[in-house]
Design an enzyme around this catalytic site. Sequence first.
Site, PDB file in Angstrom:
ATOM      1  N   HIS A 160       0.819  -1.229   0.000  1.00  0.00           N
ATOM      2  CA  HIS A 160       0.000   0.000   0.000  1.00  0.00           C
ATOM      3  C   HIS A 160       0.849   1.275   0.000  1.00  0.00           C
ATOM      4  O   HIS A 160       0.329   2.358  -0.292  1.00  0.00           O
ATOM      5  CB  HIS A 160      -0.939   0.034   1.218  1.00  0.00           C
ATOM      6  CG  HIS A 160      -1.942  -1.075   1.242  1.00  0.00           C
ATOM      7  ND1 HIS A 160      -2.846  -1.282   0.225  1.00  0.00           N
ATOM      8  CD2 HIS A 160      -2.176  -2.065   2.150  1.00  0.00           C
ATOM      9  CE1 HIS A 160      -3.584  -2.339   0.510  1.00  0.00           C
ATOM     10  NE2 HIS A 160      -3.203  -2.832   1.667  1.00  0.00           N
ATOM     11  N   ASP A 196      -2.487 -10.671  -2.405  1.00  0.00           N
ATOM     12  CA  ASP A 196      -3.042 -10.229  -1.119  1.00  0.00           C
ATOM     13  C   ASP A 196      -4.530  -9.887  -1.311  1.00  0.00           C
ATOM     14  O   ASP A 196      -4.950  -9.490  -2.400  1.00  0.00           O
ATOM     15  CB  ASP A 196      -2.275  -8.988  -0.641  1.00  0.00           C
ATOM     16  CG  ASP A 196      -2.643  -8.544   0.767  1.00  0.00           C
ATOM     17  OD1 ASP A 196      -1.866  -8.833   1.694  1.00  0.00           O
ATOM     18  OD2 ASP A 196      -3.701  -7.888   0.930  1.00  0.00           O
ATOM     19  N   HIS A 198      -6.065  -7.364  -0.320  1.00  0.00           N
ATOM     20  CA  HIS A 198      -6.239  -5.927  -0.570  1.00  0.00           C
ATOM     21  C   HIS A 198      -5.461  -5.499  -1.809  1.00  0.00           C
ATOM     22  O   HIS A 198      -4.337  -5.955  -2.030  1.00  0.00           O
ATOM     23  CB  HIS A 198      -5.750  -5.131   0.648  1.00  0.00           C
ATOM     24  CG  HIS A 198      -6.405  -5.545   1.927  1.00  0.00           C
ATOM     25  ND1 HIS A 198      -5.864  -6.498   2.782  1.00  0.00           N
ATOM     26  CD2 HIS A 198      -7.577  -5.146   2.496  1.00  0.00           C
ATOM     27  CE1 HIS A 198      -6.665  -6.663   3.820  1.00  0.00           C
ATOM     28  NE2 HIS A 198      -7.718  -5.864   3.680  1.00  0.00           N
ATOM     29  N   ASP A 285      -4.085 -13.182   3.472  1.00  0.00           N
ATOM     30  CA  ASP A 285      -5.340 -12.747   4.085  1.00  0.00           C
ATOM     31  C   ASP A 285      -6.539 -13.113   3.211  1.00  0.00           C
ATOM     32  O   ASP A 285      -7.682 -12.768   3.549  1.00  0.00           O
ATOM     33  CB  ASP A 285      -5.325 -11.245   4.436  1.00  0.00           C
ATOM     34  CG  ASP A 285      -4.706 -10.373   3.364  1.00  0.00           C
ATOM     35  OD1 ASP A 285      -4.460 -10.881   2.255  1.00  0.00           O
ATOM     36  OD2 ASP A 285      -4.490  -9.177   3.631  1.00  0.00           O
TER      37      ASP A 285
HETATM   38  C1  OKP Z   1      -2.833  -4.431   4.662  1.00  0.00           C
HETATM   39  B1  OKP Z   1      -2.469  -5.545   3.703  1.00  0.00           B
HETATM   40  C2  OKP Z   1      -9.219  -3.291   9.991  1.00  0.00           C
HETATM   41  C3  OKP Z   1      -8.919  -2.076   9.133  1.00  0.00           C
HETATM   42  C4  OKP Z   1      -8.166  -2.458   7.924  1.00  0.00           C
HETATM   43  C5  OKP Z   1      -6.358  -1.552   6.536  1.00  0.00           C
HETATM   44  C6  OKP Z   1      -6.077  -2.901   5.990  1.00  0.00           C
HETATM   45  C7  OKP Z   1      -4.678  -2.981   5.495  1.00  0.00           C
HETATM   46  C8  OKP Z   1      -4.288  -4.335   4.972  1.00  0.00           C
HETATM   47  N1  OKP Z   1      -9.410  -2.932  11.365  1.00  0.00           N
HETATM   48  N2  OKP Z   1      -7.429  -1.364   7.421  1.00  0.00           N
HETATM   49  O1  OKP Z   1      -2.940  -5.392   2.411  1.00  0.00           O
HETATM   50  O2  OKP Z   1      -2.748  -6.863   4.170  1.00  0.00           O
HETATM   51 ZN    ZN Z   2      -4.019  -7.403   2.729  1.00  0.00          ZN
END
Ligand code: OKP
Ligand code: ZN
Length: 350
Positions: A160, A196, A198, A285
């Site tokens: 990110h 991932d 996200h 994830d």
């Molecule tokens: C990072 B990576 C949950 C809020 C989530 C950001 C997620 C970041 C993920 N309490 N906010 O891509 O695994």
């Molecule tokens: Zn993620």
Amino acid sequence: MKIVYNERHAQHAAQKEFFRGQLVDAFEIPARADFVLQALQASELGPFVPVVDHGRVPLERVHAPAYLRFIEGAHAEWLALGGQGEAFPAVWPIRSLRSDVEPKSFAARMGLYSMDSGSPLTAGTWAAAYWGAQASLTALDLVLAGERSAYCLTRPPGHHAGADFFGGYCFINNAAVTAQAARDAGRQRVAILDVDYHHGNGTQAIFYERADVFFLSIHGDPQTEYPFFLGHADERGAGAGEGFNANYPLPAGASNEQWFEAFEKALVQLNAFAPELLIVSLGVDTYGGDPISHFRLDEPEFRRMGQSLASLQLPTLFLQEGGYATAAIGRNVLAVLAGFETTAQGQPGV
Ligand code: OKP
Ligand code: ZN
């Protein structure tokens, strides 16, 4: 498969993060890497290779030097301001406000250099992230020297983080730093496949106008999933980079069939690019038990993912990104890497 482990990861150990108006227990915690380490040590994978310091220059090939200096000193500035514990931003230069002037105020610079308030910055964040990039570069060296593959176990994650901002638990974009380093070492075409949950907005943005680094990502639809403001299917690259960005957003709750359908399409596109190196942003994830994500992969699917990646027969660098079902991360990462190894061992050298 050789492994490079960022032993300094635990210096970044946030207690809390902001979520829906409250401070809640942080999700991106040292135990994540500890569990992966245990699983790897109990496996046939390895050996472990020590981290080599490549200095700041390869980081500055991707990130603005002023941004790196900011991250390095940010927590000390936070304390000087009277801040307690982890540092969080509170104000951002959104549309109509200027982001071309760096304010003197630390609170303002915290906003200038970040995208969200959910990414706690601690006293050890710089050290953990700096050495994570070094561990990633060390793993890249192994692949450039002829290893079929390598895995970098590190945190915080990186995908990110943009050229000049942090967010989504990420501070230095390890995938982007290693892709650029591979280009600088003479590899002409590099593919980054981000699996991932996200979308890797930082990695996409860094290479969006370039044809030499092809970014492909399968992720939760940004209409409902973090990072919300990037990752749509119509983002195909711009200028010279047009056609060298590919997004496969899937609805939260997507089935494994849907996931693999997108994955196989991405692999076909990736293969047609004929990269000399594949970098995998390996977030697990996508696991069904993940506390902040909504896909359904499990051990057999992670193994299948690794096998399919090996079938591309490309030099492959795995970099650890997300995965928050702490106790299951080791098993899931191992499934990908062991799946890769079983298929790769039956192949002629690449
Ligand atoms: C990072 B990576 C949950 C809020 C989530 C950001 C997620 C970041 C993920 N309490 N906010 O891509 O695994
Ligand atoms: Zn993620």
